[in-house]
Design an enzyme around this catalytic site. Structure first.
Site, PDB file in Angstrom:
ATOM      1  N   LYS A 292     -43.788  27.289 -32.763  1.00 25.41           N
ATOM      2  CA  LYS A 292     -43.273  27.102 -34.125  1.00 25.41           C
ATOM      3  C   LYS A 292     -42.029  26.232 -34.062  1.00 25.41           C
ATOM      4  O   LYS A 292     -41.246  26.351 -33.102  1.00 25.41           O
ATOM      5  CB  LYS A 292     -42.931  28.455 -34.761  1.00 25.41           C
ATOM      6  CG  LYS A 292     -42.303  28.323 -36.156  1.00 25.41           C
ATOM      7  CD  LYS A 292     -42.239  29.628 -36.900  1.00 25.41           C
ATOM      8  CE  LYS A 292     -41.079  30.518 -36.560  1.00 25.41           C
ATOM      9  NZ  LYS A 292     -39.734  29.923 -36.735  1.00 25.41           N
TER      10      LYS A 292
ATOM     11  N   ASP B 242     -41.216  30.299 -30.600  1.00 23.71           N
ATOM     12  CA  ASP B 242     -40.322  29.366 -31.294  1.00 23.71           C
ATOM     13  C   ASP B 242     -39.768  28.316 -30.340  1.00 23.71           C
ATOM     14  O   ASP B 242     -39.365  28.640 -29.217  1.00 23.71           O
ATOM     15  CB  ASP B 242     -39.120  30.148 -31.842  1.00 23.71           C
ATOM     16  CG  ASP B 242     -39.116  30.244 -33.346  1.00 23.71           C
ATOM     17  OD1 ASP B 242     -39.835  29.476 -34.010  1.00 23.71           O
ATOM     18  OD2 ASP B 242     -38.383  31.111 -33.857  1.00 23.71           O
TER      19      ASP B 242
ATOM     20  N   GLU C 120     -39.292  30.731 -45.465  1.00 18.63           N
ATOM     21  CA  GLU C 120     -38.215  31.721 -45.290  1.00 18.63           C
ATOM     22  C   GLU C 120     -37.165  31.568 -46.390  1.00 18.63           C
ATOM     23  O   GLU C 120     -36.769  30.447 -46.752  1.00 18.63           O
ATOM     24  CB  GLU C 120     -37.545  31.566 -43.909  1.00 18.63           C
ATOM     25  CG  GLU C 120     -36.380  32.551 -43.754  1.00 18.63           C
ATOM     26  CD  GLU C 120     -35.839  32.708 -42.342  1.00 18.63           C
ATOM     27  OE1 GLU C 120     -36.352  32.056 -41.421  1.00 18.63           O
ATOM     28  OE2 GLU C 120     -34.882  33.498 -42.179  1.00 18.63           O
TER      29      GLU C 120
ATOM     30  N   ASP D 145     -36.785  32.707 -32.203  1.00 20.45           N
ATOM     31  CA  ASP D 145     -35.475  32.440 -31.591  1.00 20.45           C
ATOM     32  C   ASP D 145     -34.404  33.349 -32.206  1.00 20.45           C
ATOM     33  O   ASP D 145     -33.252  33.360 -31.749  1.00 20.45           O
ATOM     34  CB  ASP D 145     -35.090  30.960 -31.668  1.00 20.45           C
ATOM     35  CG  ASP D 145     -34.929  30.468 -33.096  1.00 20.45           C
ATOM     36  OD1 ASP D 145     -35.278  31.213 -34.041  1.00 20.45           O
ATOM     37  OD2 ASP D 145     -34.451  29.330 -33.268  1.00 20.45           O
ATOM     38  N   SER D 146     -34.801  34.161 -33.203  1.00 18.95           N
ATOM     39  CA  SER D 146     -33.902  35.209 -33.699  1.00 18.95           C
ATOM     40  C   SER D 146     -33.501  36.141 -32.556  1.00 18.95           C
ATOM     41  O   SER D 146     -32.529  36.884 -32.679  1.00 18.95           O
ATOM     42  CB  SER D 146     -34.579  36.014 -34.819  1.00 18.95           C
ATOM     43  OG  SER D 146     -35.858  36.453 -34.408  1.00 18.95           O
TER      44      SER D 146
ATOM     45  N   GLU E 125     -38.899  24.276 -36.754  1.00 21.82           N
ATOM     46  CA  GLU E 125     -38.306  24.257 -38.089  1.00 21.82           C
ATOM     47  C   GLU E 125     -38.224  22.836 -38.639  1.00 21.82           C
ATOM     48  O   GLU E 125     -37.928  21.897 -37.884  1.00 21.82           O
ATOM     49  CB  GLU E 125     -36.892  24.862 -38.046  1.00 21.82           C
ATOM     50  CG  GLU E 125     -36.895  26.338 -37.704  1.00 21.82           C
ATOM     51  CD  GLU E 125     -35.501  26.968 -37.731  1.00 21.82           C
ATOM     52  OE1 GLU E 125     -34.530  26.297 -38.167  1.00 21.82           O
ATOM     53  OE2 GLU E 125     -35.386  28.129 -37.308  1.00 21.82           O
TER      54      GLU E 125
END
Ligand code: KIV
Length: 270
Positions: free
Chosen positions: A119, A89, A188, A50-51, A121
């Protein structure tokens, strides 16, 4: 459309899980078919991170990224690749509310993109959801330490674990996501000795970004390591300076157009 299931030689999530303690896992982000096709030749998995909200769409953070945007870029990367596992993501707001909401949205991502895993978080707080998804056929990569979607709570992008008193919480996050069934976990922005300790403590691969060379694998944002981002995090080694190369090419083109030196049809189509 080429899908994960059509090509039996694609790397799978269980194959990544079995790489624990073995040959280091190579991964990069990619958001488009053309770069993904190049990365595919060298990476074990490709993350449609999602960056992309910040890198491609000029957002200030990843918080504004939508599920539709992730699905659109996920489809492009799956189309452009044959071999690497594609992980997409889950964006902020699409999985935190309940395991059921997470399943509904993750199932859309898997079905519509053809990717092989998602993925999300979060550590302890996401354990129930990770278990719910994996028990229902969705491979999950976890992501702990600096979690950019929580930037408002964390007060910015801050390296985690500087205070040794916080280590047990990070270690618990890692242990719990592994027990819940995650096939790998991204560490991270975490101090080096903590990431190295976690890597020794859990039996799923750790994928480091700004963490430790001792992780089971590494990931970087492709545009960062290609020198395409005006601002690159301190820990990123830039392997190629594409920004200046692109600028030089665009400048030459502009000059040729302006001076009418631009090649005519007879020169270009030969
Ligand atoms: O969104 C992303 O690119 C990521 C990586 C930095 C791990 O989550």
């Amino acid at each position: 459309m080429s899908t994960q299931t059509e090509n039996i030689r694609r790397v799978t999530a269980p194959q990544i899980a079995r790489r624990k303690g073995g040959e280091p896992i190579v991964s990069l982000t990619s958001y488009h078919a053309h770069t993904a096709a190049i990365v595919d030749r060298y990476a074990d998995f490709i993350l449609v991170g999602d960056s992309l909200g910040m890198v491609m769409h000029g957002m200030d953070s990843t918080v504004g990224v939508s599920l539709e945007l992730m699905i659109m870029h996920g489809k492009a990367v799956v189309r452009g690749t044959k071999r690497a596992l594609v992980v997409v993501d889950m964006p902020f707001g699409t999985y935190e509310e309940s395991p059921q909401t997470a399943f509904r949205n993750a199932a859309r991502v898997i079905k519509e993109t053809g990717c092989g895993a998602i993925k999300l978080e979060g550590g302890r707080r996401m354990a129930e959801t990770i278990r719910f998804l994996t028990e229902r056929g969705i491979p999950v990569m976890a992501h702990i330490g600096l979690t950019p979607q929580s930037t408002h709570v964390m007060g910015g992008f801050k390296t985690q674990g500087r205070d040794e008193d916080t280590w047990p919480l990070h270690e618990e996050d890692a242990r719990v996501v592994a027990e819940a069934g995650a096939f790998a976990v991204v560490l991270e922005g975490m101090v080096e000795p903590l990431a190295a300790r976690i890597t020794k403590q859990i039996d799923i691969p750790t994928i480091g970004i700004g963490a430790s060379a001792d992780c089971d694998g590494q990931i970087l944002v492709l545009e960062d390591m290609l020198g395409l981002n005006p601002w690159t995090p301190k820990f990123v080694k830039v392997y190629g300076q594409l920004g200046p190369m692109i600028e030089a090419a665009v400048k030459s083109y502009a000059e040729e157009v302006k001076t009418r030196a631009f090649p005519g049809e007879d020169q270009v189509y030969r």
